[in-house]
Design a protein around this motif. Structure first.
Motif, PDB file in Angstrom:
ATOM      1  N   ALA A 182      46.100  23.014  46.877  1.00 59.74           N
ATOM      2  CA  ALA A 182      46.209  24.127  47.820  1.00 59.74           C
ATOM      3  C   ALA A 182      46.478  25.436  47.086  1.00 59.74           C
ATOM      4  CB  ALA A 182      47.336  23.853  48.813  1.00 59.74           C
ATOM      5  N   ASN A 183      45.987  26.510  47.668  1.00 58.93           N
ATOM      6  CA  ASN A 183      46.288  27.867  47.190  1.00 58.93           C
ATOM      7  C   ASN A 183      45.871  28.091  45.744  1.00 58.93           C
ATOM      8  OD1 ASN A 183      47.634  28.322  49.730  1.00 58.93           O
ATOM      9  ND2 ASN A 183      49.395  27.227  48.891  1.00 58.93           N
ATOM     10  N   SER A 184      44.806  27.418  45.334  1.00 59.08           N
ATOM     11  CA  SER A 184      44.365  27.533  43.953  1.00 59.08           C
ATOM     12  C   SER A 184      42.848  27.405  43.916  1.00 59.08           C
ATOM     13  CB  SER A 184      45.002  26.421  43.120  1.00 59.08           C
ATOM     14  OG  SER A 184      44.490  26.452  41.811  1.00 59.08           O
ATOM     15  N   PRO A 185      42.152  28.368  43.332  1.00 53.01           N
ATOM     16  CA  PRO A 185      40.699  28.217  43.229  1.00 53.01           C
ATOM     17  C   PRO A 185      40.347  26.956  42.455  1.00 53.01           C
ATOM     18  CG  PRO A 185      41.394  30.440  42.627  1.00 53.01           C
ATOM     19  CD  PRO A 185      42.639  29.603  42.719  1.00 53.01           C
ATOM     20  N   PHE A 186      39.250  26.337  42.810  1.00 57.75           N
ATOM     21  CA  PHE A 186      38.817  25.142  42.082  1.00 57.75           C
ATOM     22  C   PHE A 186      37.299  25.138  42.026  1.00 57.75           C
ATOM     23  CE2 PHE A 186      39.117  24.003  46.525  1.00 57.75           C
ATOM     24  CZ  PHE A 186      38.056  23.152  46.769  1.00 57.75           C
ATOM     25  N   GLN A 187      36.754  24.180  41.316  1.00 54.88           N
ATOM     26  CA  GLN A 187      35.304  24.107  41.148  1.00 54.88           C
ATOM     27  C   GLN A 187      34.782  22.763  41.637  1.00 54.88           C
ATOM     28  OE1 GLN A 187      35.019  24.977  36.880  1.00 54.88           O
ATOM     29  NE2 GLN A 187      34.090  26.936  37.397  1.00 54.88           N
ATOM     30  N   ILE A 188      33.557  22.782  42.119  1.00 52.63           N
ATOM     31  CA  ILE A 188      32.843  21.552  42.444  1.00 52.63           C
ATOM     32  C   ILE A 188      31.595  21.520  41.576  1.00 52.63           C
ATOM     33  CG2 ILE A 188      31.589  20.253  44.214  1.00 52.63           C
ATOM     34  CD1 ILE A 188      33.347  21.603  46.322  1.00 52.63           C
ATOM     35  N   GLN A 189      31.494  20.474  40.780  1.00 50.57           N
ATOM     36  CA  GLN A 189      30.293  20.287  39.966  1.00 50.57           C
ATOM     37  C   GLN A 189      29.348  19.409  40.777  1.00 50.57           C
ATOM     38  OE1 GLN A 189      31.039  18.820  36.046  1.00 50.57           O
ATOM     39  NE2 GLN A 189      28.955  19.184  35.364  1.00 50.57           N
ATOM     40  N   PHE A 190      28.305  20.031  41.286  1.00 53.96           N
ATOM     41  CA  PHE A 190      27.419  19.357  42.230  1.00 53.96           C
ATOM     42  C   PHE A 190      26.124  18.979  41.536  1.00 53.96           C
ATOM     43  CE2 PHE A 190      24.365  19.764  45.944  1.00 53.96           C
ATOM     44  CZ  PHE A 190      24.612  18.489  46.402  1.00 53.96           C
ATOM     45  N   ASP A 191      25.789  17.707  41.615  1.00 58.48           N
ATOM     46  CA  ASP A 191      24.603  17.163  40.947  1.00 58.48           C
ATOM     47  C   ASP A 191      23.634  16.679  42.026  1.00 58.48           C
ATOM     48  OD1 ASP A 191      22.722  15.827  39.448  1.00 58.48           O
ATOM     49  OD2 ASP A 191      24.125  14.422  38.524  1.00 58.48           O
ATOM     50  N   ASN A 192      22.598  17.463  42.245  1.00 54.17           N
ATOM     51  CA  ASN A 192      21.568  17.081  43.212  1.00 54.17           C
ATOM     52  C   ASN A 192      20.487  16.293  42.481  1.00 54.17           C
ATOM     53  OD1 ASN A 192      19.526  16.833  45.034  1.00 54.17           O
ATOM     54  ND2 ASN A 192      19.328  19.019  45.495  1.00 54.17           N
ATOM     55  N   GLN A 193      20.421  15.007  42.770  1.00 56.79           N
ATOM     56  CA  GLN A 193      19.470  14.135  42.066  1.00 56.79           C
ATOM     57  C   GLN A 193      18.209  13.872  42.883  1.00 56.79           C
ATOM     58  OE1 GLN A 193      21.590  10.618  40.755  1.00 56.79           O
ATOM     59  NE2 GLN A 193      22.917  11.787  39.378  1.00 56.79           N
ATOM     60  N   ASP A 194      18.106  14.505  44.040  1.00 58.02           N
ATOM     61  CA  ASP A 194      16.935  14.287  44.895  1.00 58.02           C
ATOM     62  C   ASP A 194      15.836  15.294  44.562  1.00 58.02           C
ATOM     63  OD1 ASP A 194      17.962  12.141  46.277  1.00 58.02           O
ATOM     64  OD2 ASP A 194      18.735  13.343  47.933  1.00 58.02           O
TER      65      ASP A 194
END
Ligand SMILES: [Cu+2]
Length: 143
Positions: A71-83
């Motif tokens: 909470a209350n903290s920027p974060f990252q999502i590493q998104f891998d689209n394999q389609d």
């Protein structure tokens, strides 16, 4: 019955109390005051940034149904689209996939990867969902 009665004058008691307080404060030393408001300045020492959350899309489905973030903290999502040739993204909505959108990652066709920078979120229950395929979704717990 027998009691030990410690009679002290007011001054003696104050001295004793001050010594107790001083001892209590002696160690560990209290942390330095933090500047109120705002993010920590760059270069300030602190805990290392959390590793990005990894999420894969394959066959028009995410590989996870639950994610968690601080909470209350920027974060990252590493998104891998394999389609191949199918566009996906990751959007974050309050409460459920139909709740208010608080973040929308760029939609892009696979196979490709992107790392999304998600702004700080308040603690609570969120949903992550593909803006193209609403049936692709899961829960994001921010705590
Ligand atoms: Cu999708």
């Amino acid at each position: 019955m027998h009691f030990d009665v410690h009679a002290m004058t007011g001054a003696d008691f104050d001295t004793w109390l001050q010594q107790k307080i001083a001892a209590a404060n002696a160690s560990p030393s209290p942390p330095p005051p933090q500047p109120s408001g705002g993010a920590p300045s760059p270069g300030q020492s602190g805990p290392p940034a959390a590793a990005p959350l990894a999420l894969v899309a394959q066959n028009i489905a995410y590989d996870k149904t639950e994610l968690a973030a601080p909470a209350n903290s920027p974060f990252q999502i590493q998104f891998d689209n394999q389609d191949a040739s199918i566009p996906h993204n990751v959007a974050i909505h309050e409460g459920s996939p139909t709740g208010a959108e608080v973040f929308k990652g760029e939609v892009f066709p696979g196979p490709a990867q992107k790392t999304y920078d998600v702004p700080a979120l308040k603690a609570g229950a969120y949903a992550f969902v593909c803006s193209v395929h609403p049936n692709m979704n899961g829960t994001l717990t921010v705590q």
